[in-house]
Design a protein around this motif. Sequence first.
Motif, PDB file in Angstrom:
ATOM      1  N   SER A 145       3.111  12.704   1.940  1.00 38.02           N
ATOM      2  CA  SER A 145       2.842  13.827   1.044  1.00 38.02           C
ATOM      3  C   SER A 145       3.821  13.905  -0.120  1.00 38.02           C
ATOM      4  O   SER A 145       3.442  14.244  -1.234  1.00 38.02           O
ATOM      5  N   PHE A 146       5.087  13.605   0.156  1.00 40.05           N
ATOM      6  CA  PHE A 146       6.096  13.829  -0.873  1.00 40.05           C
ATOM      7  C   PHE A 146       6.974  12.623  -1.164  1.00 40.05           C
ATOM      8  O   PHE A 146       7.102  12.190  -2.297  1.00 40.05           O
ATOM      9  N   THR A 147       7.619  12.122  -0.125  1.00 39.40           N
ATOM     10  CA  THR A 147       8.691  11.167  -0.348  1.00 39.40           C
ATOM     11  C   THR A 147       8.208   9.892  -1.016  1.00 39.40           C
ATOM     12  O   THR A 147       8.818   9.412  -1.978  1.00 39.40           O
ATOM     13  N   LEU A 148       7.119   9.327  -0.491  1.00 44.75           N
ATOM     14  CA  LEU A 148       6.683   8.036  -1.005  1.00 44.75           C
ATOM     15  C   LEU A 148       5.986   8.132  -2.362  1.00 44.75           C
ATOM     16  O   LEU A 148       6.253   7.326  -3.260  1.00 44.75           O
TER      17      LEU A 148
ATOM     18  N   ALA B 133      10.883  16.569  -1.715  1.00 47.97           N
ATOM     19  CA  ALA B 133      10.619  15.307  -1.013  1.00 47.97           C
ATOM     20  C   ALA B 133      11.762  14.977  -0.074  1.00 47.97           C
ATOM     21  O   ALA B 133      11.560  14.569   1.063  1.00 47.97           O
TER      22      ALA B 133
ATOM     23  N   PRO C 175       8.767  -0.668   4.091  1.00 45.73           N
ATOM     24  CA  PRO C 175       8.998  -1.337   5.377  1.00 45.73           C
ATOM     25  C   PRO C 175       8.993  -2.861   5.274  1.00 45.73           C
ATOM     26  O   PRO C 175       9.804  -3.522   5.929  1.00 45.73           O
TER      27      PRO C 175
ATOM     28  N   ASN D 106      16.196   2.984  -2.955  1.00 42.36           N
ATOM     29  CA  ASN D 106      15.208   4.062  -2.977  1.00 42.36           C
ATOM     30  C   ASN D 106      15.425   5.037  -4.123  1.00 42.36           C
ATOM     31  O   ASN D 106      14.588   5.895  -4.384  1.00 42.36           O
TER      32      ASN D 106
ATOM     33  N   LEU E 159       4.910   9.658  -9.642  1.00 45.61           N
ATOM     34  CA  LEU E 159       5.242  10.718 -10.603  1.00 45.61           C
ATOM     35  C   LEU E 159       6.251  10.194 -11.624  1.00 45.61           C
ATOM     36  O   LEU E 159       6.123  10.452 -12.830  1.00 45.61           O
TER      37      LEU E 159
ATOM     38  N   GLU F  34       3.591   8.719   8.272  1.00 47.48           N
ATOM     39  CA  GLU F  34       4.337   9.956   8.485  1.00 47.48           C
ATOM     40  C   GLU F  34       3.871  10.992   7.460  1.00 47.48           C
ATOM     41  O   GLU F  34       3.818  10.702   6.258  1.00 47.48           O
TER      42      GLU F  34
ATOM     43  N   ILE G 232       6.485   9.908  -4.818  1.00 50.95           N
ATOM     44  CA  ILE G 232       7.285  10.388  -5.938  1.00 50.95           C
ATOM     45  C   ILE G 232       7.471   9.301  -6.995  1.00 50.95           C
ATOM     46  O   ILE G 232       7.631   9.589  -8.184  1.00 50.95           O
TER      47      ILE G 232
ATOM     48  N   ALA H 196       5.041  13.931   6.153  1.00 52.69           N
ATOM     49  CA  ALA H 196       5.908  14.366   5.055  1.00 52.69           C
ATOM     50  C   ALA H 196       6.159  13.215   4.084  1.00 52.69           C
ATOM     51  O   ALA H 196       6.227  13.408   2.870  1.00 52.69           O
ATOM     52  N   ALA H 197       6.273  12.009   4.630  1.00 52.68           N
ATOM     53  CA  ALA H 197       6.531  10.851   3.772  1.00 52.68           C
ATOM     54  C   ALA H 197       5.338  10.588   2.866  1.00 52.68           C
ATOM     55  O   ALA H 197       5.486  10.363   1.656  1.00 52.68           O
TER      56      ALA H 197
ATOM     57  N   VAL I 168       2.786   1.306   3.973  1.00 53.24           N
ATOM     58  CA  VAL I 168       4.111   1.897   4.165  1.00 53.24           C
ATOM     59  C   VAL I 168       4.210   2.716   5.455  1.00 53.24           C
ATOM     60  O   VAL I 168       4.918   2.322   6.376  1.00 53.24           O
TER      61      VAL I 168
END
Lengths: 483, 291
Positions: free
Chosen positions: B219-222, A26, A278, B266, B227, B214, B224, B216-217, B211
């Motif tokens: 798919s993964f970052t947000l 990530a 945001p 975060n 999880l 994006e 998480i 990548a955001a 949010v």
Amino acid sequence: MAKGTTGSSSLWKKLLLLLAVFSLIAASCGSDDDSGETAAEEPAAEEPAAEEPAAEEPAAEEPAAEEPAAEEPAAEPAAPSGDMIIEPGACGLNTGEAATGEPIKLGGAATNIPGVDFTWIPKMAAIYFDCVNANGGIYGNPIEYSFEDGAPDPAAWQAIATKLVEDDQVLAIVGNTSLLECDVNTEYYAENGYSPIIAGVAPGCFLNDTWSAVNMGPYYSNLGGAQAAVRKGAAGKLVVASPDQPGMDFNNSSVEDMANIAGLDYEGILEAVPIADPAGFAQRLVDAAGEGGGVVLNFTGPTVLPLLEAISQQGLVDSVIWASSTPPNDPSVAQALLDCCGTDWDGKFLINAEFNVLDSGLPDNNTMLETHEAAGADFPISAFSQMGYLVGKFTTEALLRMGEGAEYNVETVNAAISSLTNAESDMLCKPWYFSNNLGTGNVSNNTDRTVVPQGGAMVQFEDCFEIQETDNNPLAAIRAAEG
Amino acid sequence: MPDFKPFIVIGLALGGVYAMSGVGLVVLYRTTGVLNLFYGAVGAVGSLTAWELINEHGWNNWLAFAAAVLLGGVLTLLYGWFLGPPLADRDPLVKASASLGFALILLGFMQWYWTADVRSLKLPTSDWQYVNGWFRINWTQGLGMLFPIAIALITVVFLNQTKVGTAMRALADNRDNAALLGIPVRKVEAWAWFGSGVLFGVGGLLLASLVSMEIAALSFTLPIAALAAALIGRVNSLPVTVMAAFVIGLIQSSLGAMQSVAQYRNTTPFIAAIIVLLYFGWRGQTEGRVA
């Protein structure tokens, strides 16, 4: 029982490991959100020349600029100086005949990782060179241009430079746009006689005379955004927010200088991108600036848009004066703002524009749009395409100024590039030049506009103005040398 | 003293979206033994598809959202249908890694097809706001808070009261025994894959609206945090997962009100999950010694 417990413990260890792996992925997928430029070290501030007129006084009490009018042309094209061989909007000599002579080999490179694709700049330069080649080339010689892409790894960029110079034996380095190359390859290119003409990203791009960028970078663009916010009436405190990445503290510091000049408080914020909440971050910015304060955002379009949406949804648009560095100067941002927020943002997001609006209707801009479309480019039009177009145009101009029948080698081509002056385009406020050799670094693009979203387009809000000279930047010395 | 009021609503809405995906993760894991790591990517594909249908093909908003949710279900079902059986007897870590591979395939496709253009997906519910002196909330945020709770309750009832739900619980207990008892394993698993995919699709739409779009955001970052919530619930307990998701969202948002620690907010999901997993590990060892 013991066995079962061990199995359970092992499972949780695995899950912990999995979480760590997923987190790393990530993190690696997160946008670096570089605004196209960075700088980490302080630029060598030259002593301002005594005869230099006083820096433009930021006037908080100055009346706000007039409301933008979407249908108004952005600006008149600059009058030709007479030095330019390329006519406005033309591709090189514009003969309409394909160049068939000995190719002139040029090379470039750009960062390309998920979330940060700077290859749009060399790609646009390549499109311009193709157009030049279809229109007579350099007195019949086509430009053979190729570029590499790489991750932000110093060793990789050293290898790329070696490949371009020693393996490919290119005659000039053109269109490089990297998160760190200017801090890595300066000496190498200088030792080998290259004067790269680039879009500046890493700190060194604006700190020494080896490189010259057609853009000005976020340090100065943030400053321009802060100037616009102060002129619009920001009071009490200036806040600037940038991605939490190396060098961004330095970029924020230009806003601190502006706050000091304007007699305002200051706070710099570094935020991990993409912004995970945001709405919360919007509230934090408003709390930090205080009612009526100014906030300068230094993020790319895809990152800033959700933030602007959240600001609108939270009813915070009018709480402070919102400004930005260059990257959101993009019609697709204006359209997305109209789609998400109606007219909430019309005239209220002051974006420092290092280049003219993308739909200015002026010759160079039109040629960029036409060639981009004709080439079926796989990247959108943005400030990055303007950088690529200008890099291509100015390199072509330098080669043409060498004259018909010139000998093209590393020495002659780089001499032509590094001595380029009075390079004109309707995308810029004033003619561009490679270097004044002051030893301060090149910031030839130091006069900007302010644009705002209005009815789904980006329109000019303020005409060309000089980026603020401060004790910590060399603009006074640079302008004194410019005469 | 910072004013936490606006951050509470924002945090609860964010927590709700995490809870939504968390519920899907738990149901799928309990039924199939797969810790799904492509749930964020499925949600991203759905939301980008909805954006394209609305903005490029002029579809009605609600129809496009329905298509996005359905696509989430179908993609997840296809993965489970074709790759579930061959991986059924493998180690949970292998299954999770395989799902991560699918996530990377989807990520590559999205970055190729949709590129990095600027996009915005606004749910019509974002137009409806309730404002008073204490807080401001739009109905997308309201949905984000309430929907996961409703989904969790419905899921609990479904698992306990319906035939398919009972079969799913049987599968969770022992797949081989369930098969011997005549439970149609593949059919029941297919329902679990599809149902969780639908939740991932809904979660993706809410995340895209609340949010960011994006790739990548999304798919993964947000996602998480979902999880992390599921892990805190030991990928087993729906109530704990939902509660953990809300708490993570609330803490993460509230830290934003405190300037001194705001930049670390975060890390909330990671820290929460790591603390809980270490606690489980420590408790497991302690219990082992006692035994």
